[in-house]
Design a protein around this motif. Structure first.
Motif, PDB file in Angstrom:
ATOM      1  N   HIS A   1     -34.552 -11.466  43.030  1.00 12.84           N
ATOM      2  CA  HIS A   1     -34.217 -11.380  44.458  1.00 12.84           C
ATOM      3  C   HIS A   1     -32.712 -11.140  44.588  1.00 12.84           C
ATOM      4  CE1 HIS A   1     -33.879 -12.684  48.694  1.00 12.84           C
ATOM      5  NE2 HIS A   1     -32.856 -13.413  48.297  1.00 12.84           N
ATOM      6  N   VAL A   2     -32.290 -10.374  45.581  1.00 13.98           N
ATOM      7  CA  VAL A   2     -30.892 -10.410  46.027  1.00 13.98           C
ATOM      8  C   VAL A   2     -30.898 -10.534  47.547  1.00 13.98           C
ATOM      9  CG1 VAL A   2     -29.902  -9.090  44.097  1.00 13.98           C
ATOM     10  CG2 VAL A   2     -30.636  -7.893  46.181  1.00 13.98           C
ATOM     11  N   ASP A   3     -29.861 -11.149  48.065  1.00 14.23           N
ATOM     12  CA  ASP A   3     -29.768 -11.317  49.514  1.00 14.23           C
ATOM     13  C   ASP A   3     -29.034 -10.136  50.149  1.00 14.23           C
ATOM     14  OD1 ASP A   3     -30.955 -13.864  50.442  1.00 14.23           O
ATOM     15  OD2 ASP A   3     -29.694 -14.680  48.833  1.00 14.23           O
TER      16      ASP A   3
ATOM     17  N   HIS B   1     -26.579 -18.137  48.473  1.00 14.90           N
ATOM     18  CA  HIS B   1     -27.228 -16.829  48.468  1.00 14.90           C
ATOM     19  C   HIS B   1     -27.070 -16.174  47.094  1.00 14.90           C
ATOM     20  CE1 HIS B   1     -26.820 -17.570  52.754  1.00 14.90           C
ATOM     21  NE2 HIS B   1     -27.709 -16.636  52.958  1.00 14.90           N
ATOM     22  N   THR B   2     -27.855 -15.129  46.873  1.00  9.98           N
ATOM     23  CA  THR B   2     -27.739 -14.373  45.622  1.00  9.98           C
ATOM     24  C   THR B   2     -27.097 -13.030  45.934  1.00  9.98           C
ATOM     25  OG1 THR B   2     -29.721 -15.460  44.791  1.00  9.98           O
ATOM     26  CG2 THR B   2     -29.007 -13.482  43.643  1.00  9.98           C
TER      27      THR B   2
ATOM     28  N   GLN C   1     -34.989 -16.547  36.218  1.00  7.30           N
ATOM     29  CA  GLN C   1     -34.189 -17.226  37.239  1.00  7.30           C
ATOM     30  C   GLN C   1     -32.768 -16.635  37.227  1.00  7.30           C
ATOM     31  OE1 GLN C   1     -34.721 -20.299  39.334  1.00  7.30           O
ATOM     32  NE2 GLN C   1     -36.642 -19.202  39.228  1.00  7.30           N
ATOM     33  N   ALA C   2     -32.124 -16.602  38.385  1.00  7.44           N
ATOM     34  CA  ALA C   2     -30.782 -16.009  38.472  1.00  7.44           C
ATOM     35  C   ALA C   2     -29.810 -16.675  37.484  1.00  7.44           C
ATOM     36  CB  ALA C   2     -30.253 -16.126  39.900  1.00  7.44           C
ATOM     37  N   ALA C   3     -29.968 -17.977  37.297  1.00 10.24           N
ATOM     38  CA  ALA C   3     -29.051 -18.697  36.409  1.00 10.24           C
ATOM     39  C   ALA C   3     -29.253 -18.321  34.943  1.00 10.24           C
ATOM     40  CB  ALA C   3     -29.225 -20.204  36.587  1.00 10.24           C
TER      41      ALA C   3
ATOM     42  N   THR D   1     -33.695  -5.162  40.642  1.00  9.24           N
ATOM     43  CA  THR D   1     -34.076  -6.392  41.363  1.00  9.24           C
ATOM     44  C   THR D   1     -35.396  -6.208  42.104  1.00  9.24           C
ATOM     45  OG1 THR D   1     -33.358  -8.117  42.896  1.00  9.24           O
ATOM     46  CG2 THR D   1     -32.785  -5.850  43.497  1.00  9.24           C
TER      47      THR D   1
ATOM     48  N   ALA E   1     -33.266  -9.023  38.374  1.00 13.47           N
ATOM     49  CA  ALA E   1     -33.197 -10.198  39.235  1.00 13.47           C
ATOM     50  C   ALA E   1     -34.530 -10.336  39.981  1.00 13.47           C
ATOM     51  CB  ALA E   1     -32.065 -10.047  40.237  1.00 13.47           C
TER      52      ALA E   1
ATOM     53  N   VAL F   1     -25.449 -10.566  40.244  1.00 17.54           N
ATOM     54  CA  VAL F   1     -26.552 -10.332  39.305  1.00 17.54           C
ATOM     55  C   VAL F   1     -26.263  -9.101  38.444  1.00 17.54           C
ATOM     56  CG1 VAL F   1     -28.203 -11.451  40.871  1.00 17.54           C
ATOM     57  CG2 VAL F   1     -28.141  -8.989  40.755  1.00 17.54           C
TER      58      VAL F   1
END
Ligand SMILES: O=C(CO)COP(=O)(O)O
Length: 214
Positions: free
Chosen positions: A55-57, A67-68, A37-39, A81, A53, A73
């Motif tokens: 995902h990134v946006d 958004h990420t 998870q990103a966190a 990612t 990661a 990240v």
């Protein structure tokens, strides 16, 4: 072979899995990365394991909420990612934008796709790699390399026809060393997996089994 372990939103201990992945990678010489998870990116990266990661946006710094951001990240220690996972599909334009964001921050990229046609489209956008993952087999007990070898070979051919520089990984149901060996035999340069490690009673043993034949 590259082994990319996606922890999704499974209720595992990300640091324990990351520590095991780091140790198994060091002992075996197999490249293993963990995508939490990103966190949890910071904590996972601190173990020393290669960290990705999920995902990134397709955004840059600015007024974006929820958004990420690729820069965030990367700051947290991610070096790559995933993009367009079956459980987080994007439009083609957004895949392109996410790849731009990743390139801006030197993140390695894997674009996921359902089938060889989507692999060809993804490869045309110039990621480092694509991953073919038939959605129906995700989270199941039978590996894509056993259940649908044609789709793996088709993905390798499709990506190669568009851009031979783009590596092809496969995923869905991969959990054993035999699955990994079968994927390699079909021409995959790596595997993307989740439940086989994240839901295992003993993630370290699962990882050791995965790399046992490499
Ligand atoms: O979606 C996947 C990896 O990103 C595959 O999941 P499973 O390994 O649980 O089938």
């Amino acid at each position: 072979m590259f082994v990319l372990v996606n922890l999704k939103a499974y209720p595992c201990d990300p640091v324990a899995v990351a520590t095991a992945a780091r140790d198994v990678a060091e002992a075996s010489g197999v490249r293993i990365a963990v995508a939490p998870q990103a966190a949890h990116l910071d904590a996972v990266a601190e173990t020393g394991v290669e960290t990705w990661a999920q995902h990134v946006d397709p955004i840059a710094h600015g007024s974006h909420t929820g958004h990420t951001l690729a820069e965030a990240v990367a700051d947290a220690g991610a070096t790559g990612t995933l993009c367009n996972h079956s459980e987080h599909r994007l439009t083609l334009a957004d895949v392109d934008g996410a790849l731009d964001a990743a390139e801006r921050t030197d993140l390695e990229t894997v674009v996921c796709a359902n089938n060889p046609d989507q692999v060809a489209a993804a490869a045309a956008l110039g990621p480092d790699a694509v991953a073919v993952e038939p959605p129906a087999l995700i989270g199941g007990d039978v590996s894509v390399s056993t259940a649908d070898p044609d789709i793996v070979e088709g993905a390798v051919a499709a990506a190669g026809a568009v851009d031979p520089e783009v590596d092809v990984y496969c995923g869905a149901g991969v959990s054993t060393g035999d699955d990994l060996a079968a994927a390699a035999d079909l021409g995959a340069a790596g595997v993307l997996l989740a439940s086989g490690v994240a839901k295992a009673d003993d993630p370290r043993a699962a990882l050791e089994d995965l790399v046992s034949g490499v």
